[in-house]
Design an enzyme around this catalytic site. Structure first.
Site, PDB file in Angstrom:
ATOM      1  N   ASP A 265       0.942  -1.134   0.107  1.00  0.00           N
ATOM      2  CA  ASP A 265       0.074   0.122  -0.018  1.00  0.00           C
ATOM      3  C   ASP A 265       0.852   1.286  -0.013  1.00  0.00           C
ATOM      4  O   ASP A 265       2.248   1.191   0.511  1.00  0.00           O
ATOM      5  CB  ASP A 265      -0.923   0.003   1.326  1.00  0.00           C
ATOM      6  CG  ASP A 265      -2.219   0.910   1.074  1.00  0.00           C
ATOM      7  OD1 ASP A 265      -2.033   1.731   0.047  1.00  0.00           O
ATOM      8  OD2 ASP A 265      -2.914   0.788   1.566  1.00  0.00           O
TER       9      ASP A 265
HETATM   10  C1  BGC Z   1      -4.864   3.620  -0.046  1.00  0.00           C
HETATM   11  C2  BGC Z   1      -5.094   2.406  -0.968  1.00  0.00           C
HETATM   12  C3  BGC Z   1      -5.116   3.109  -2.643  1.00  0.00           C
HETATM   13  C4  BGC Z   1      -3.586   3.786  -2.378  1.00  0.00           C
HETATM   14  C5  BGC Z   1      -3.059   4.631  -3.549  1.00  0.00           C
HETATM   15  C6  BGC Z   1      -3.465   4.127  -0.038  1.00  0.00           C
HETATM   16  O1  BGC Z   1      -3.850   5.363   0.836  1.00  0.00           O
HETATM   17  O2  BGC Z   1      -4.979   2.711   1.220  1.00  0.00           O
HETATM   18  O3  BGC Z   1      -6.300   1.817  -1.002  1.00  0.00           O
HETATM   19  O4  BGC Z   1      -4.864   2.188  -3.397  1.00  0.00           O
HETATM   20  O5  BGC Z   1      -3.399   4.719  -1.313  1.00  0.00           O
HETATM   21  O6  BGC Z   1      -4.121   5.620  -3.907  1.00  0.00           O
END
Ligand code: BGC
Length: 784
Positions: A265
């Site tokens: 993530d």
């Molecule tokens: C979120 C993810 C997301 C990623 C990219 C993160 O903060 O938890 O679900 O895909 O950002 O935007």
């Protein structure tokens, strides 16, 4: 002579062809097996090229291998539409004019369709939008289980039940990937609330892990064949999940044989050594050393960039782990960017809008439709009877595709509820501030009622019309109540929204009740007019202390581009609702296991760096907790490793609406439940059939649900568990036989001693019904 010349020419052509074939490096030869192409490409890559492909080069991309012809790999959120482009190295909007998309309904709504075909359609359509936008990995779907209704991100997930989430995630992944776009299933795993998401260390039994929190991920990997998965922010067994030895190496890559890419993530990677050894393959979004400012070459400072390369050069690691990661990336390239047979992409096509509309219509849930004081149920709206229709509430005029965190979108269009209703009832778009539209004597009026969130934009995307309103709460209530007194029927459209601490990423909700004084407003409206319909817009259940006073209640989710049209079609009756709740609608938080056990949000350690959240509700999540007799709940607490003052209160064991509940404008009867055998062995399958009749006067669809109940087991088991379902559409008077097949897995629990699934011989009840609380048929089964 001519023949001889032709023959010679053919020989030359064949030779040229063979040469060309020889010149084609094996990794580009599509006739060769994937693994052979991967090995060939791998051995051609330099150390620098290998290091380059395992970490980001911009907010959403990682470099390919230009020398070998592998293009950059572009990822994008996910999961409800393709996120607008941001700047190379910032979260800020790039301000393009060609990145507006179709917003599909949020995944809670998709789950509420209980229709796997809708999930397939969703994946295919989203894949086509992604292709057109040049994205090869969609950061979704999300399948974290709803453990507490306070979790700000539940709207992005598929509810509380592992079986339902599993059946819905598989076709989504398959549909998306059928277009040559990888799914990135998230957030693996145990990311069940948002507060302190980088610091929560989850303590959970192996049983709950395998029975509740992992099945949907496992199905996405083993049945859906997901090409990538996203590690979650939080910790499990004191290790961050983006580099977690148990979750990634042992379970995902070992037990499940996942051959795809583990993507961190964004900012979820914290440590080079753990990232190298514990299964992370692609590091994204890391913020180290103040790199949020986007300094030049910031990406060199990623954990799996220069630091990793130097550790290899100094002999700390061989290239064994690196090669393993690169192999996975190469596989992903061949499946996506290097797949020359990917179909054409489409953006904002009519078929995508049709998909969005259909899923929204199938997912909306009619929660309640009792006769009002005027006798007949209020819905569908009878415009012969109700001429003066008043709509109240901010959510009638608020864009819901903007906000909520990373799933926020920039849409080509979003039909708002008031506009949809206005179009359906009066034939005109509703226009503020001259609100009245009229057709066939039907007059539609609007009152704001309350002011909630008036933020004008999110990440640079505007929410359209201004929502500023300087009137006081009293003035707004007064206006709404006065208009309500004069109306024949009042439709209140409220609920939550996508602003911080509502249904939004990064934080949890702070209360179970409705925000912005809506409860008082609803009571005042109910005083003024008994013909009150409440439409709740949210991805979570909310408290409804006024429920007995409101005859009709509809759950409308966040349903994307076609929201207004879908909602109007259900309220006005051109579509008969068939959605079913993918979660339990608690009356209060005490009814929910995570809260009844006092185990949310957890306990901070002395250094205040980590917060331990022990899942004391164990396998009893959602209806599994509701079903449990109080004495068993108490036992459950005592059995936990942590002695904690019990928060258990004797409670009404009835939720507002049970898991699986949803009404229709017609009625159904389930008759003659039967099974093709009474006893079965562990190797056999069993089919349950039931005859479903539409006993009402209009076409409709019902979801037959099959729950399994283990009558005697060596471990505590839920009173019942969903193990099969099927949605069936019926004309008035029509009867169809619905069959659902189960095998030993449906009877099994995860045995912690042998670390395997186990079905114990004995008696089971098979319960057939239309919600978790409405099981009309019961069949006894003996497992030999
Ligand atoms: C979120 C993810 C997301 C990623 C990219 C993160 O903060 O938890 O679900 O895909 O950002 O935007």
């Amino acid at each position: 002579m001519i023949h001889k010349k032709l023959f010679a020419a053919l020989l030359v052509l064949q030779a040229v062809g063979m040469q060309a074939q020889q010149a084609l490096p094996p990794y580009l030869d599509e006739t060769l097996p994937l693994e052979q192409r991967v090995s060939d490409a791998l051995q051609r890559m330099t150390l620098d090229e290998k290091i380059a492909v395992i970490h980001a080069q911009s907010k959403f991309s990682a470099p390919g291998v230009p020398r070998l012809g592998f293009p950059d790999l572009w990822t994008d959120d996910g999961p409800h539409g393709v996120r607008p482009d941001v700047l190379w190295d910032e979260w800020v909007q790039a301000g393009q004019t060609n990145d507006s998309c179709v917003a599909f309904p949020a995944l809670t709504c998709l789950a509420a369709t209980w229709n796997p075909q809708m999930a397939r359609l969703y994946g295919e359509s989203l894949g086509e939008e992604a292709l057109y936008r040049g994205k090869s990995v969609i950061l979704g779907p999300g399948v974290n289980i709803l453990r507490t209704p306070l979790n700000g991100r539940n709207f992005e997930y598929m509810g509380e039940d592992p079986w339902l989430a599993s059946r819905m995630v598989v076709p989504y992944v398959q549909g998306l990937q059928s277009r040559g776009v990888a799914a990135c299933v998230k957030h693996y795993a145990l990311n069940n609330d948002e507060d302190f998401r980088h610091q929560v260390n989850v303590i959970v039994s192996d049983r709950a892990l395998h029975e509740i929190y992992l099945p949907a991920f496992r199905a996405a990997v083993q049945e859906g064949g997901a090409w990538s998965i996203m590690g979650a922010y939080n910790l499990y067994r004191d290790q961050h999940n983006c580099h977690n030895a148990v979750l990634l190496n042992k379970i995902l890559k070992g037990d499940w044989q996942f051959d795809g890419v583990v993507i961190s993530d964004w900012g979820g990677c914290h440590d080079t050594d753990e990232a190298v050894r514990n299964g992370l393959d692609l590091e994204m979004g890391t913020w180290t050393d103040g790199l949020t400012m986007g300094r030049t070459n910031a990406y060199d400072s990623y954990h799996m960039a220069v630091a990793y390369k130097q550790a290899i050069l100094s002999g700390k690691y061989s290239t064994r782990e690196l090669d393993e990661k690169v192999r996975r990336l190469l596989r992903l390239y061949f499946r996506t960017t290097m797949n020359r047979h990917r179909p054409q992409g489409f953006l904002c096509s009519e078929s995508h809008y049709a998909t969005a509309l259909r899923i929204a219509q199938e997912g909306i849930v009619l929660l309640k439709n009792s006769p009002s004081r005027s006798a007949a149920p209020l819905l569908p709206l009878d415009t012969m009877k109700y001429k003066k229709i008043l709509v109240v509430g901010e959510n009638a005029i608020k864009m819901m595709t903007v906000g909520g965190g990373s799933s926020s979108l920039k849409v080509q269009k979003e039909i708002l509820p008031l506009d949809g209703l206005s179009q359906a009832l009066t034939g005109h778009r509703y226009s503020l501030p001259s609100p009245l539209g009229e057709r066939s004597g039907v007059r539609l009026d609007y009152a704001r009622g309350y002011v909630g969130d008036t933020v004008q934009s999110f990440d640079g995307v505007s929410v359209g019309r201004s929502l500023y309103d300087t009137r006081s709460a009293e003035e707004l209530t007064r206006e709404a109540v006065e208009k309500a007194r004069l109306a024949d029927v009042v439709i209140f459209i409220g609920g939550l929204n996508k602003s911080d601490r509502q249904d939004s990423e990064g934080h949890d909700r702070q209360q179970y009740g409705l925000p912005y004084g809506q409860d008082q407003l609803i009571e005042a409206l109910a005083d003024a007019n008994p013909n009150l319909v409440y439409v709740n817009v949210s991805g979570n259940p909310v408290a409804m202390p006024w429920l007995s006073r409101v005859p009709a209640v509809v759950q409308a989710w966040f349903i994307g581009s076609e929201a207004g049209e879908a909602l109007a079609s259900v309220l006005c009756g051109s579509v008969n609702p068939s959605g079913k709740l993918p979660y339990t609608w608690y009356a209060s938080l005490e009814q929910c296991g995570a809260h009844a056990t006092g185990s949310y949000p957890g306990t901070w350690r002395a250094d205040h760096k980590i917060i331990d959240e022990e899942y004391l509700d164990d396998i009893f999540v959602g209806y599994r907790w509701m079903d449990l007799p109080l004495k068993d709940k108490a036992k459950q607490l005592k059995a936990s490793s942590k002695s904690q003052t019990s928060n258990l209160k004797p409670q009404i064991n009835k939720p507002l609406f049970p898991f699986g509940h949803g009404l229709s404008y017609t009625t159904f009867e389930l008759k003659n439940p039967r099974a093709d055998k009474r006893t079965m062995t562990a190797d056999e399958q069993l089919t349950v059939s039931v005859d479903v009749t539409n006993t009402g006067s209009r076409q409709g669809a019902e979801v037959v649900q099959l729950y399994v109940s283990d009558l005697k087991a060596s471990v505590p088991r839920p009173v019942k568990e969903l193990k099969g379902f099927s949605k069936v559409s019926l004309q008035p008077g029509e009867t169809k036989t619905v069959s659902i097949t189960i095998d030993r897995q449906a009877l099994s629990f995860y045995d912690e001693t042998s670390q395997a699934w186990k079905a114990e011989p004995g008696d089971f009840d098979l319960l057939v019904g239309t919600s978790s609380a409405q099981t009309t048929g019961k069949l006894r089964l003996t497992l030999r």
